[in-house]
Design a protein around this motif. Structure first.
Motif, PDB file in Angstrom:
ATOM      1  N   LYS A 105      42.610  70.130  68.266  1.00 58.47           N
ATOM      2  CA  LYS A 105      42.324  71.330  69.041  1.00 58.47           C
ATOM      3  C   LYS A 105      43.282  72.407  68.569  1.00 58.47           C
ATOM      4  O   LYS A 105      44.321  72.122  67.991  1.00 58.47           O
ATOM      5  CB  LYS A 105      42.542  71.079  70.535  1.00 58.47           C
ATOM      6  N   TRP A 106      42.937  73.632  68.812  1.00 58.31           N
ATOM      7  CA  TRP A 106      43.803  74.748  68.473  1.00 58.31           C
ATOM      8  C   TRP A 106      44.740  75.008  69.645  1.00 58.31           C
ATOM      9  O   TRP A 106      44.334  74.987  70.793  1.00 58.31           O
ATOM     10  CB  TRP A 106      42.967  75.989  68.180  1.00 58.31           C
ATOM     11  N   THR A 107      46.000  75.249  69.340  1.00 61.23           N
ATOM     12  CA  THR A 107      46.999  75.500  70.364  1.00 61.23           C
ATOM     13  C   THR A 107      47.788  76.746  70.002  1.00 61.23           C
ATOM     14  O   THR A 107      48.132  76.954  68.839  1.00 61.23           O
ATOM     15  CB  THR A 107      47.964  74.303  70.479  1.00 61.23           C
ATOM     16  N   VAL A 108      48.064  77.557  71.005  1.00 64.74           N
ATOM     17  CA  VAL A 108      48.908  78.738  70.819  1.00 64.74           C
ATOM     18  C   VAL A 108      50.155  78.540  71.673  1.00 64.74           C
ATOM     19  O   VAL A 108      50.050  78.302  72.876  1.00 64.74           O
ATOM     20  CB  VAL A 108      48.176  80.036  71.221  1.00 64.74           C
ATOM     21  N   ARG A 109      51.331  78.600  71.038  1.00 67.41           N
ATOM     22  CA  ARG A 109      52.607  78.530  71.757  1.00 67.41           C
ATOM     23  C   ARG A 109      53.222  79.913  71.756  1.00 67.41           C
ATOM     24  O   ARG A 109      53.491  80.484  70.706  1.00 67.41           O
ATOM     25  CB  ARG A 109      53.556  77.542  71.080  1.00 67.41           C
ATOM     26  N   ILE A 167      52.244  76.998  76.543  1.00 65.46           N
ATOM     27  CA  ILE A 167      51.307  76.431  75.579  1.00 65.46           C
ATOM     28  C   ILE A 167      49.889  76.606  76.113  1.00 65.46           C
ATOM     29  O   ILE A 167      49.606  76.250  77.256  1.00 65.46           O
ATOM     30  CB  ILE A 167      51.623  74.944  75.331  1.00 65.46           C
ATOM     31  N   PHE A 168      49.007  77.142  75.256  1.00 70.18           N
ATOM     32  CA  PHE A 168      47.622  77.402  75.632  1.00 70.18           C
ATOM     33  C   PHE A 168      46.691  76.680  74.659  1.00 70.18           C
ATOM     34  O   PHE A 168      46.673  76.999  73.469  1.00 70.18           O
ATOM     35  CB  PHE A 168      47.328  78.900  75.584  1.00 70.18           C
ATOM     36  N   PRO A 169      45.908  75.693  75.125  1.00 71.76           N
ATOM     37  CA  PRO A 169      44.953  74.995  74.247  1.00 71.76           C
ATOM     38  C   PRO A 169      43.623  75.757  74.163  1.00 71.76           C
ATOM     39  O   PRO A 169      43.188  76.378  75.138  1.00 71.76           O
ATOM     40  CB  PRO A 169      44.766  73.649  74.955  1.00 71.76           C
ATOM     41  N   PHE A 170      42.989  75.705  72.999  1.00 77.86           N
ATOM     42  CA  PHE A 170      41.690  76.343  72.781  1.00 77.86           C
ATOM     43  C   PHE A 170      40.791  75.389  72.014  1.00 77.86           C
ATOM     44  O   PHE A 170      41.247  74.637  71.144  1.00 77.86           O
ATOM     45  CB  PHE A 170      41.842  77.633  71.964  1.00 77.86           C
ATOM     46  N   GLU A 171      39.511  75.411  72.310  1.00 79.26           N
ATOM     47  CA  GLU A 171      38.527  74.596  71.590  1.00 79.26           C
ATOM     48  C   GLU A 171      38.112  75.271  70.285  1.00 79.26           C
ATOM     49  O   GLU A 171      37.878  74.620  69.288  1.00 79.26           O
ATOM     50  CB  GLU A 171      37.288  74.352  72.462  1.00 79.26           C
ATOM     51  N   ALA A 172      37.985  76.596  70.311  1.00 77.77           N
ATOM     52  CA  ALA A 172      37.475  77.337  69.159  1.00 77.77           C
ATOM     53  C   ALA A 172      38.592  78.110  68.461  1.00 77.77           C
ATOM     54  O   ALA A 172      39.455  78.700  69.104  1.00 77.77           O
ATOM     55  CB  ALA A 172      36.388  78.306  69.605  1.00 77.77           C
ATOM     56  N   GLU A 173      38.530  78.104  67.137  1.00 83.83           N
ATOM     57  CA  GLU A 173      39.538  78.792  66.328  1.00 83.83           C
ATOM     58  C   GLU A 173      39.562  80.288  66.614  1.00 83.83           C
ATOM     59  O   GLU A 173      40.637  80.881  66.745  1.00 83.83           O
ATOM     60  CB  GLU A 173      39.248  78.565  64.848  1.00 83.83           C
ATOM     61  N   GLN A 174      38.402  80.913  66.731  1.00 84.76           N
ATOM     62  CA  GLN A 174      38.374  82.375  66.897  1.00 84.76           C
ATOM     63  C   GLN A 174      39.044  82.813  68.193  1.00 84.76           C
ATOM     64  O   GLN A 174      39.706  83.847  68.235  1.00 84.76           O
ATOM     65  CB  GLN A 174      36.954  82.905  66.822  1.00 84.76           C
ATOM     66  N   TYR A 175      38.910  82.039  69.251  1.00 84.37           N
ATOM     67  CA  TYR A 175      39.569  82.391  70.515  1.00 84.37           C
ATOM     68  C   TYR A 175      41.081  82.213  70.407  1.00 84.37           C
ATOM     69  O   TYR A 175      41.849  83.030  70.913  1.00 84.37           O
ATOM     70  CB  TYR A 175      39.030  81.550  71.665  1.00 84.37           C
ATOM     71  N   ALA A 176      41.508  81.148  69.746  1.00 82.65           N
ATOM     72  CA  ALA A 176      42.941  80.905  69.567  1.00 82.65           C
ATOM     73  C   ALA A 176      43.575  82.007  68.729  1.00 82.65           C
ATOM     74  O   ALA A 176      44.639  82.531  69.068  1.00 82.65           O
ATOM     75  CB  ALA A 176      43.170  79.541  68.920  1.00 82.65           C
TER      76      ALA A 176
END
Length: 60
Positions: free
Chosen positions: A16-20, A29-38
């Protein structure tokens, strides 16, 4: 101006894509399913904090 060590935005690629986001020494920490949203979220936070997005690959 605030020291760069206090702020940071990391985009982590894994299953999954994660943004720290680190601001003033606190990391969220914010998890995302899609790359474009992350990527969009990371870019927005980096702009807000005045830092560059660091892209990492999840090794674990």
């Amino acid at each position: 101006m605030v020291a760069a060590e206090l702020h940071g935005v990391e985009l982590v690629r894994g299953q999954k894509w994660t943004v720290r986001v680190t601001a003033y020494g606190t990391t969220l920490i914010f998890p995302f399913e899609a790359e474009q949203y992350a990527r969009s979220y990371a870019d927005g936070q980096a702009f807000r904090l005045g830092v560059e997005v660091v892209e990492l690959k999840d090794c674990a």
